[in-house]
Design an enzyme around this catalytic site. Structure first.
Site, short mmCIF file in Angstrom:
data_model
loop_
_atom_site.label_atom_id
_atom_site.label_comp_id
_atom_site.label_asym_id
_atom_site.label_seq_id
_atom_site.Cartn_x
_atom_site.Cartn_y
_atom_site.Cartn_z
N ARG A 161 -0.44 7.20 -32.95
CA ARG A 161 -0.63 6.65 -31.51
C ARG A 161 0.77 6.45 -31.26
NH1 ARG A 161 -4.84 8.05 -32.84
NH2 ARG A 161 -6.74 7.07 -32.38
N SER B 187 -8.41 1.44 -24.84
CA SER B 187 -8.07 0.39 -25.80
C SER B 187 -6.67 -0.46 -25.09
CB SER B 187 -7.84 0.94 -27.06
OG SER B 187 -9.01 1.36 -27.34
N GLU C 283 -1.07 -0.85 -26.03
CA GLU C 283 -1.17 0.52 -25.87
C GLU C 283 -0.86 0.95 -24.78
OE1 GLU C 283 -4.27 2.86 -28.16
OE2 GLU C 283 -4.56 3.78 -26.21
P1 FAD Z 1 -0.75 8.49 -17.84
O1 FAD Z 1 -1.56 7.00 -18.12
O2 FAD Z 1 -0.65 8.91 -16.74
O3 FAD Z 1 0.55 8.29 -18.96
C1 FAD Z 1 0.76 7.70 -20.05
C2 FAD Z 1 1.93 7.59 -20.58
O4 FAD Z 1 2.55 9.00 -20.84
C3 FAD Z 1 2.94 6.90 -19.44
O5 FAD Z 1 3.88 6.37 -20.33
C4 FAD Z 1 3.49 8.19 -18.92
O6 FAD Z 1 4.89 7.98 -18.33
C5 FAD Z 1 3.61 9.11 -19.92
N1 FAD Z 1 3.60 10.39 -19.48
C6 FAD Z 1 2.42 11.04 -18.81
N2 FAD Z 1 2.68 12.20 -18.48
C7 FAD Z 1 3.85 12.83 -18.82
C8 FAD Z 1 4.46 13.78 -19.08
N3 FAD Z 1 4.31 14.96 -18.34
N4 FAD Z 1 5.79 13.93 -19.70
C9 FAD Z 1 6.17 12.80 -20.45
N5 FAD Z 1 5.67 11.74 -20.48
C10 FAD Z 1 4.50 11.57 -19.53
N6 FAD Z 1 -6.73 7.47 -25.92
C11 FAD Z 1 -6.67 8.06 -27.12
O7 FAD Z 1 -5.55 8.27 -27.69
N7 FAD Z 1 -8.22 7.89 -27.52
C12 FAD Z 1 -9.17 7.71 -26.68
O8 FAD Z 1 -10.20 7.86 -27.62
C13 FAD Z 1 -9.03 7.19 -25.69
N8 FAD Z 1 -10.07 6.66 -25.04
C14 FAD Z 1 -9.88 6.24 -23.73
C15 FAD Z 1 -11.16 5.83 -23.19
C16 FAD Z 1 -11.04 5.31 -21.68
C17 FAD Z 1 -12.26 4.86 -20.87
C18 FAD Z 1 -9.75 5.31 -21.03
C19 FAD Z 1 -9.52 4.82 -19.63
C20 FAD Z 1 -8.50 5.57 -21.57
C21 FAD Z 1 -8.63 6.04 -22.94
N9 FAD Z 1 -7.42 6.66 -23.78
C22 FAD Z 1 -7.69 7.17 -25.07
C23 FAD Z 1 -6.15 6.64 -23.34
C24 FAD Z 1 -5.61 7.65 -22.44
O9 FAD Z 1 -6.97 8.55 -22.27
C25 FAD Z 1 -4.69 8.66 -23.01
O10 FAD Z 1 -3.59 7.88 -23.52
C26 FAD Z 1 -4.27 9.76 -22.24
O11 FAD Z 1 -3.56 10.56 -22.97
C27 FAD Z 1 -3.43 9.27 -21.04
O12 FAD Z 1 -3.44 10.55 -20.08
P2 FAD Z 1 -2.80 10.10 -18.44
O13 FAD Z 1 -2.65 11.41 -17.97
O14 FAD Z 1 -3.84 9.35 -17.82
O15 FAD Z 1 -1.47 9.29 -18.93
P1 NAP Z 2 -15.08 1.86 -34.27
O1 NAP Z 2 -15.77 3.22 -34.96
O2 NAP Z 2 -15.59 0.83 -33.75
O3 NAP Z 2 -13.78 1.61 -35.34
C1 NAP Z 2 -12.80 0.43 -34.99
C2 NAP Z 2 -11.44 1.28 -35.39
O4 NAP Z 2 -11.45 1.31 -36.82
C3 NAP Z 2 -11.15 2.51 -34.73
O5 NAP Z 2 -10.09 2.27 -33.73
C4 NAP Z 2 -10.74 3.37 -35.80
O6 NAP Z 2 -9.19 3.62 -35.59
C5 NAP Z 2 -10.92 2.65 -37.10
N1 NAP Z 2 -11.69 3.36 -38.07
C6 NAP Z 2 -13.15 3.30 -38.16
N2 NAP Z 2 -13.66 3.99 -39.05
C7 NAP Z 2 -12.63 4.62 -39.56
C8 NAP Z 2 -12.29 5.62 -40.60
N3 NAP Z 2 -13.39 5.95 -41.48
N4 NAP Z 2 -11.20 6.12 -41.03
C9 NAP Z 2 -9.93 5.46 -40.45
N5 NAP Z 2 -10.23 4.69 -39.15
C10 NAP Z 2 -11.39 4.32 -38.91
O7 NAP Z 2 -13.96 2.44 -33.00
P2 NAP Z 2 -14.50 2.82 -31.38
O8 NAP Z 2 -13.86 1.47 -30.56
O9 NAP Z 2 -15.72 2.91 -31.32
O10 NAP Z 2 -13.78 4.14 -31.08
C11 NAP Z 2 -14.05 5.26 -31.68
C12 NAP Z 2 -12.93 6.30 -31.60
O11 NAP Z 2 -12.50 6.38 -30.40
C13 NAP Z 2 -11.71 5.81 -32.37
O12 NAP Z 2 -11.29 6.88 -33.03
C14 NAP Z 2 -10.93 5.26 -31.17
O13 NAP Z 2 -9.32 5.56 -31.56
C15 NAP Z 2 -11.14 6.26 -30.10
N6 NAP Z 2 -11.07 5.41 -28.78
C16 NAP Z 2 -9.76 5.10 -28.13
C17 NAP Z 2 -9.50 4.55 -27.01
C18 NAP Z 2 -8.18 4.30 -26.54
O14 NAP Z 2 -7.83 4.08 -25.44
N7 NAP Z 2 -7.07 4.61 -27.43
C19 NAP Z 2 -10.72 3.98 -26.29
C20 NAP Z 2 -11.92 4.29 -27.10
C21 NAP Z 2 -12.11 4.93 -28.13
P3 NAP Z 2 -8.62 4.93 -34.73
O15 NAP Z 2 -8.55 4.22 -33.37
O16 NAP Z 2 -7.30 5.07 -35.36
O17 NAP Z 2 -9.46 5.87 -34.71
#
Ligand code: FAD
Ligand code: NAP
Length: 360
Positions: free
Chosen positions: A163, A238, A353
């Site tokens: 991340r 998250s 995050e």
């Molecule tokens: P923004 O929020 O607009 O920007 C995020 C950051 O990136 C900021 O710091 C911004 O300055 C920078 N940035 C944006 N565009 C550029 C660019 N073109 N060049 C340089 N910097 C830039 N994330 C996960 O990894 N896994 C998930 O499963 C996941 N699930 C999500 C679920 C929900 C319901 C929500 C709301 C969010 C989730 N996220 C998840 C977080 C989010 O979706 C990601 O981080 C996504 O990549 C953000 O995209 P954005 O365009 O909205 O970024």
């Molecule tokens: P989950 O399945 O309840 O698991 C909780 C956490 O444990 C996750 O964050 C995941 O890490 C880790 N995990 C679980 N099983 C794993 C495995 N076998 N190996 C390695 N790591 C493991 O998680 P959840 O909340 O339902 O989310 C499911 C997936 O969606 C995750 O991958 C999560 O990252 C992604 N998600 C991300 C966001 C965001 O905003 N970043 C929001 C929603 C969902 P990882 O996060 O590294 O996978």
């Protein structure tokens, strides 16, 4: 390039909190970026924004906000097994995933329904359900706002880790990503999901040899059942990262709290904060684990907590949300209460995050 002063950012981030910026600038092309550079718009503090789904704005934002609205989509079939796709930074990530599934190209199907733009995807090296952007990323094109030139980054130059990437760290924040290129897989792609909740969902449906479409459908259904929809319950996914513990800190933590689940950080993934040698290796004593932050929050009793105008989502404690009435300050207050309680109970620091900008 469109410019607007004293503009509202409320519609530009998924937390939907009221916020005003001094100036907002829409960027649609490389020419727009060059023009902004020539006008000196990068000489004062600025922020680049995609769809704001990983961002929280406080009421007043003094930085100039650049809205990335780059379109563009090209793909090339290199051979039966390799498909090269290049997409503009403003393209919705989920549109790319849907397209790849419909074409039968593998590598990003489990990252379906991650909201936001393709340009933001490398910033935090997005990942879900066992897949991560750096597994398929081939290159990133970005604009250097200090020198006014474009550069094509190789994956190694992007400095990816869990991340995290160069673009998220202070030394990389002068880059604006304009497009990303991925290498997707063709006919010989082996679909072998290992992520526990995905495997369980496929097994329950009696699917032992899933297609890309099966994986996409099952991940989308799990996500819809666990996560709040930002359009009715504003949130940014998250709020905290899963903490990464390494070396002695990891061993001490595992001995002190044997009940806490943990996962070995993926082999080959560089460990944030540990120096990497020229040959790409890291000190062996820097063995690292990641601990699910949602589990820690749940076990300090804050899952489902409602605090004034903000809550901890009852089905996933990593997500903070509101019903449309909270300010960014309310959200930060709850976040800091969570961090304090987790620190006192487990001795672990939860890092945000979500990126936070502005002041009260
Ligand atoms: P923004 O929020 O607009 O920007 C995020 C950051 O990136 C900021 O710091 C911004 O300055 C920078 N940035 C944006 N565009 C550029 C660019 N073109 N060049 C340089 N910097 C830039 N994330 C996960 O990894 N896994 C998930 O499963 C996941 N699930 C999500 C679920 C929900 C319901 C929500 C709301 C969010 C989730 N996220 C998840 C977080 C989010 O979706 C990601 O981080 C996504 O990549 C953000 O995209 P954005 O365009 O909205 O970024
Ligand atoms: P989950 O399945 O309840 O698991 C909780 C956490 O444990 C996750 O964050 C995941 O890490 C880790 N995990 C679980 N099983 C794993 C495995 N076998 N190996 C390695 N790591 C493991 O998680 P959840 O909340 O339902 O989310 C499911 C997936 O969606 C995750 O991958 C999560 O990252 C992604 N998600 C991300 C966001 C965001 O905003 N970043 C929001 C929603 C969902 P990882 O996060 O590294 O996978």
């Amino acid at each position: 390039m469109n410019r607007q002063t004293q503009a509202s950012l409320q519609a530009y981030h998924s937390f939907r909190c009221p916020s005003i910026t001094e100036e907002e600038v829409s960027i649609r092309s490389e020419d727009d970026l060059m023009e902004a550079y020539r006008l000196g718009l990068f000489n004062e503090p600025w922020i680049v924004l995609g769809h704001g789904t990983n961002t929280l704005f406080l009421p007043r934002v003094s930085e100039r906000v650049f809205l990335m609205q780059f379109e563009g989509f090209e793909h090339e079939i290199l051979n039966d097994d390799q498909i090269h796709v290049t997409v503009g930074a403003g393209v919705e990530w989920d549109d790319l995933v849907e397209w790849s599934i419909s074409q039968g190209y593998g590598g990003i199907e489990a990252m379906i329904r991650i909201p936001g733009t393709c340009g933001a995807a490398p910033v935090q090296n997005i990942g879900a359900y066992g897949q991560e952007l750096d597994h398929v990323l081939h290159g990133v094109r970005a604009f250097d706002t200090q020198k006014g030139v474009f550069h094509d980054f190789t994956p190694d130059e992007c400095g990816f880790s869990y991340r995290d990437s160069l673009f998220k760290r202070p030394e990389g924040r002068h880059w604006i990503i304009t497009s990303i290129s991925l290498r997707l897989h063709g006919a010989s792609y082996q679909i072998r999901p290992t992520y526990p909740s995905l495997v369980a969902s496929l097994n329950e449906a009696g699917i032992s040899n899933p297609t890309l479409k099966d994986v996409g459908q099952h991940v989308a259904a799990i996500r819809a059942s666990k996560l709040p929809n930002p359009s009715s319950q504003p949130n940014a996914g998250s709020f905290f990262k899963n903490p990464v513990l390494r070396g002695d800190q990891a061993s001490r933590f595992m001995a002190q709290f044997p009940e806490v689940p943990w996962f070995e950080l993926e082999v080959g993934m560089s460990i944030p904060g540990v120096e990497t040698e020229d040959d790409g290796t890291q000190d062996a004593s820097s063995h690292a684990i990641k601990v699910p932050a949602g589990w820690l929050i749940e076990h300090v009793g804050l899952k489902g907590e409602w605090n004034g105008r903000v809550g901890v989502w009852p089905k996933q404690a990593l997500v903070l949300y509101h019903q449309g009435e909270a300010t960014g300050v309310d959200i930060l207050e709850l976040a800091s209460r969570i961090q304090d309680k987790v620190r006192q109970t487990f001795g672990v620091e939860l890092e945000q995050e979500v990126r936070v900008y502005g002041v009260e």
